[in-house]
Every structure is written in structure tokens, then in C-alpha cells.
Design an enzyme around this catalytic site. Structure first.
Site, PDB file in Angstrom:
ATOM      1  N   GLU A  26      -8.439   1.912  -1.187  1.00 59.23           N
ATOM      2  CA  GLU A  26     -10.394   1.903   0.209  1.00 59.23           C
ATOM      3  C   GLU A  26     -10.719   2.980   0.813  1.00 59.23           C
ATOM      4  O   GLU A  26     -10.069   4.098   0.128  1.00 59.23           O
ATOM      5  CB  GLU A  26      -8.832   1.323   0.823  1.00 59.23           C
ATOM      6  N   TYR A  35      -2.940  11.569   6.263  1.00 57.52           N
ATOM      7  CA  TYR A  35      -2.801  10.009   6.723  1.00 57.52           C
ATOM      8  C   TYR A  35      -2.037   8.758   6.016  1.00 57.52           C
ATOM      9  O   TYR A  35      -2.048   9.085   4.686  1.00 57.52           O
ATOM     10  CB  TYR A  35      -4.670   9.888   6.058  1.00 57.52           C
ATOM     11  N   HIS A  59      -9.346   6.257   2.601  1.00 62.30           N
ATOM     12  CA  HIS A  59      -9.459   7.120   4.078  1.00 62.30           C
ATOM     13  C   HIS A  59     -11.211   8.124   4.312  1.00 62.30           C
ATOM     14  O   HIS A  59     -10.943   9.391   4.778  1.00 62.30           O
ATOM     15  CB  HIS A  59      -8.095   7.579   4.952  1.00 62.30           C
ATOM     16  N   GLU A 100      -4.311  -7.620   5.770  1.00 64.59           N
ATOM     17  CA  GLU A 100      -3.579  -6.779   5.895  1.00 64.59           C
ATOM     18  C   GLU A 100      -2.198  -6.444   7.134  1.00 64.59           C
ATOM     19  O   GLU A 100      -2.894  -7.086   8.100  1.00 64.59           O
ATOM     20  CB  GLU A 100      -4.511  -5.217   5.966  1.00 64.59           C
ATOM     21  N   ASP A 144      -4.951   3.777  -0.039  1.00 63.67           N
ATOM     22  CA  ASP A 144      -6.243   4.260   0.823  1.00 63.67           C
ATOM     23  C   ASP A 144      -6.689   5.112   1.025  1.00 63.67           C
ATOM     24  O   ASP A 144      -5.384   6.213   1.040  1.00 63.67           O
ATOM     25  CB  ASP A 144      -5.583   3.612   2.400  1.00 63.67           C
ATOM     26  N   ARG A 172     -13.346  -5.820   4.314  1.00 59.14           N
ATOM     27  CA  ARG A 172     -12.394  -5.817   5.203  1.00 59.14           C
ATOM     28  C   ARG A 172     -12.467  -5.632   6.849  1.00 59.14           C
ATOM     29  O   ARG A 172     -12.234  -4.892   7.415  1.00 59.14           O
ATOM     30  CB  ARG A 172     -11.685  -3.849   4.947  1.00 59.14           C
ATOM     31  N   ARG A 191       0.536  -0.973   0.216  1.00 56.31           N
ATOM     32  CA  ARG A 191       0.211  -0.353   0.413  1.00 56.31           C
ATOM     33  C   ARG A 191       1.127   1.299   0.061  1.00 56.31           C
ATOM     34  O   ARG A 191       1.856   1.075   0.650  1.00 56.31           O
ATOM     35  CB  ARG A 191      -0.874   0.088   1.663  1.00 56.31           C
ATOM     36  N   GLU A 221     -13.329  -1.195   7.695  1.00 53.18           N
ATOM     37  CA  GLU A 221     -13.166  -1.271   8.900  1.00 53.18           C
ATOM     38  C   GLU A 221     -13.507  -0.840  10.067  1.00 53.18           C
ATOM     39  O   GLU A 221     -13.257  -0.830  10.965  1.00 53.18           O
ATOM     40  CB  GLU A 221     -11.769  -0.774   8.118  1.00 53.18           C
TER      41      GLU A 221
END
Ligand code: GCO
Ligand code: MG
Length: 403
Positions: free
Chosen positions: A236, A159, A212, A339, A210, A283, A147, A262
């Protein structure tokens, strides 16, 4: 086999963890992770004050009944605090059942479907050159999936990118740190990052990114399209998913595979995403999705729609979560990837474990149970430290945005 005692252990070996230990009259002990980053004590209290007294004397083998008792019985269903607490009980009970059977946990789930578990690493850098260097370093370590996250010119904090030489740690302040954000700058920068990363690693490495939860659906389409030439393994959390149908727009406008989940804690959070095949990877984690029982239910449902698993495995989930996840990954037929954000040495010392990393893959151990415990004496040397996730504000006017 009766449950005789339940104990909540809160410790901070490098970062905060909440662990549940369940003891039985047959001497078997099980462990579950109940860590909810930045809200740890709420789950500790939910367990100590509201769950543990109800479980003493119950049959430790009745995992499903206890899950239903805690889920339906509370009247107040779902939510991250409730589901993390249920998740810890459930994981500890599966650990006990597998120990009673004298088998590694994956055997109770249905046995081995694969010899090892593909994992992805995090490569973060303050700019594109530093990120490329990190990606190459991880490729040399044997990772086949990486990633990539990088600092964005014009933004002070982004992030995934740590300050200075420190390892990235999402909860690093005794009060929430304030980060800045600008979507336009990010959308101009990120395709350049992947141009550089892809040309450095070649075609064979799986690349992930990601977002986020920072984009709107139409912005996510823009990013997904711009990244298409680089054939990402996944993008993601492109946009927040409270409104599951917002993924229709993204899904139908870009070929970049999508991963979400997540922050989800039950099947209801992803039902539409899965049923309409709006995502490629789900996830959710063992800890936050109600344990092995909750995660297995989501994974089985996802398998009907060709959605594969990609369990959250950040360092704020304890090694107990990682150990349990690796048993699920070893069994689950619709596995995608796991992950793997490595825990610090001090964390790993507190949680003796039998899983191991082998050149881009993880292998779960063969000991009975999920293979992870806690050294309580050592844990006591690392008392809880208040720590919060950051928040995010728009650079131009200070308005709150999604972290
Ligand atoms: C990931 C996550 C984490 C979260 C963290 C919050 O993809 O691993 O986005 O970095 O931010 O787990 O507690
Ligand atoms: Mg994430």
C-alpha cells in the site's frame, strides 16, 4: 421530503469525530461522517458556515442534484475539506432515502453481490518476533487477511506501531509528534519481517503491508521485488501519488500488487492510475471521496480496468463511514477487501450500529438505511480534543520526509 435542519456534532470518544445529522419534515433523519483526521474543525466549519444554510428547504431525495450543487456550485472544486463535507451530506441523504424506502442501503445500490465482506486486520509489533505473535493472534481470531507492520531497528518510531501496550492511534498529540525515518534501514528490515511472518502463518493467509508514502518509485521497486516470494495481497502507498505516472516504473518492474488512495478525494486523483492499470486496488473511503455517490463513481470507473476496491477503514473514520462502506462493499461488483481497524468500545458506544464481525468477515445489518447513528447525549460527554497526526524527519539530518 424537505430538509428542515442540519446539525454538526463534534465529539471525542477516544478520538475526534465530526458527524452531520440531517433532519426532514417527514421525521426521517440521516447521518454522515465528516471526519478529516487532524483537520476536523475545518470540515465542521465548512458544513456549518457554508453548506448547511444552503440546504434547508431542499428536497432530501435529490441526492445527485445536491451533490452537483455542492461540487460545481462552490466553484472551488475538490480537496479533502470540501469533499469530506460533501461526503457527509451525501451519506446522510442516502441514509434518509434508504429509510424512506424501508430498505438497507445496499438494496438501493443494486442489491447484494456477496454474503459477507472480507476484511483485513492490523498486526503491529515493536520487532519481528512481536509482529509475528500479533499476526498469529489475529489468525486465531479468524482473520484471513492481515496487515503486518513492525518497528525498524535503529529508528525510534515507525508508522503503525504503537508505543507500549496502547492500541495504535495515528493522531495522538495535541501538537504533531516528530517521528524519525531511514529508508535504507526499512528496506533491509521489511523483507526479513515477511520471511518470518510468511513462514509462521503458512501460505493461506493474505498478507498486506503499508509503506505509507515513504519510498521513491525505484525504492518501491526494490521492496516490491524483495517481497515477491511472499505473494502479498498488496503493498500500500508505495510512493506519494500526486504524480500518478510515477507508478509506471513500479508497476512494470514488480509483480507485487499495488494499492493506493486513502488520501484521494475524487476520481481525478486516480484517473490515470486506473486507466493505465497501474494499481490493483483503489482505497478511497466513503467519507473522503464525496460520499456514496463519489465512491460509487470511482468504483464503477475502476471496474472497467479490473481495479478492485479496498476501502480505507482506519479508526479516524467514524463507525458511520464503516457502516456506509459495508453497504457499498456488499453491493460493489469489483470488491477486493475492506480495511477493519477496530474502534474502541467507547467509540462504538457513542455510535449505535448494526454491523458485526464474524470470523474474518464483516456483515452489514438489515435495518433501513446504513445502520449507524449517534447517541448525542453520550457524545456530549466527550468534547473535542485537539489532536494531530505525527510528522516524519530523516534520522541523519532532520529534514522533513513523508509521514
Ligand atoms: C491506513 C492508514 C491510516 C492513516 C490514517 C491517517 O492504512 O489505515 O494509513 O493509518 O495513517 O488514517 O488519518
Ligand atoms: Mg494506509
Amino acid at each position: 421530503m424537505k430538509i428542515t435542519a442540519l446539525k454538526v456534532i463534534v465529539c471525542s470518544p477516544g478520538r475526534n469525530f465530526v458527524t452531520l445529522k440531517i433532519e426532514t419534515d417527514e421525521g426521517l433523519v440521516g447521518y454522515g461522517d465528516a471526519t478529516l483526521n487532524g483537520r476536523e474543525l475545518a470540515v465542521a466549519s465548512y458544513l456549518t458556515d457554508h453548506i448547511n444554510p444552503c440546504l434547508v428547504g431542499r428536497d432530501a431525495h435529490q441526492i445527485e442534484d445536491i451533490w452537483q450543487y455542492l461540487y460545481r456550485g462552490a466553484y472551488w472544486r475538490r480537496g479533502p475539506v470540501t469533499m469530506s463535507a460533501i461526503g457527509a451530506v451525501d451519506t446522510a441523504l442516502w441514509d434518509i432515502k434508504a429509510k424512506a424506502a424501508n430498505m438497507p442501503l445496499y438494496q438501493l445500490l443494486g442489491g447484494r453481490s456477496r454474503s459477507r465482506v472480507l476484511v483485513y486486520a492490523h498486526a503491529n509489533g515493536s520487532d519481528i518476533a512481536a509482529t509475528v505473535e500479533e499476526v498469529l493472534r489475529h489468525q486465531e481470531m479468524g482473520f484471513e487477511a492481515i496487515r503486518a507492520q513492525s518497528g525498524v531497528p535503529g529508528l525510534d518510531t515507525v508508522y503503525g506501531v504503537a508505543k507500549g501496550q496502547k492500541l495504535y492511534e495515528p493522531a495522538d498529540g495535541s501538537l504533531p509528534a516528530e517521528h524519525d525515518w531511514n529508508t535504507e534501514k526499512y528496506l533491509v528490515h521489511t523483507p526479513k519481517l515477511f520471511d518470518a511472518v510468511r513462514s509462521a502463518v503458512g501460505p493461506d493467509v493474505h498478507l498486506l503491508h503499508d509503506a505509507h508514502h515513504r519510498l521513491t518509485p525505484i525504492e518501491a521497486v526494490r521492496l516490491g521485488r524483495d517481497l515477491e516470494p511472499h505473494r502479498l495481497f498488496w503493498l500500500e502507498d508505495a510512493t506519494p501519488a500526486e504524480n500518478q505516472e510515477s507508478f509506471r516504473l513500479i508497476r512494470h518492474a514488480t509483480l507485487t500488487p499495488l494499492a493506493v488512495g486513502e488520501v484521494f478525494n475524487t476520481i481525478w486523483d486516480c484517473k490515470q492510475l486506473i486507466e493505465e492499470q497501474l494499481i490493483d486496488y483503489i482505497r478511497t473511503s466513503v467519507t473522503h471521496a464525496g460520499g456514496i455517490t463519489g465512491l460509487r463513481r470511482i468504483a464503477d470507473f475502476a471496474s472497467l480496468y479490473q481495479v478492485r476496491t479496498g476501502c480505507h477503514g482506519a479508526t479516524d473514520l467514524s463507525p458511520i463511514c464503516m457502516g456506509a462502506a459495508l453497504h457499498v462493499d456488499t453491493w460493489v461488483p469489483n470488491f477486493g477487501i475492506q480495511e477493519y481497524m477496530r474502534h474502541s468500545e467507547v467509540t462504538l458506544d457513542v455510535f449505535p450500529h448494526d454491523y458485526r464481525f464474524e470470523s474474518g468477515y464483516m456483515v452489514c445489518g438489515e435495518s433501513a438505511g446504513h445502520g449507524v447513528s449517534i447517541d448525542e447525549k453520550l457524545a456530549a460527554k466527550y468534547p473535542y480534543q485537539p489532536a494531530y497526526l505525527p510528522i516524519n524527519r530523516q534520522k541523519h539530518d532532520g529534514a522533513m520526509w513523508n509521514w
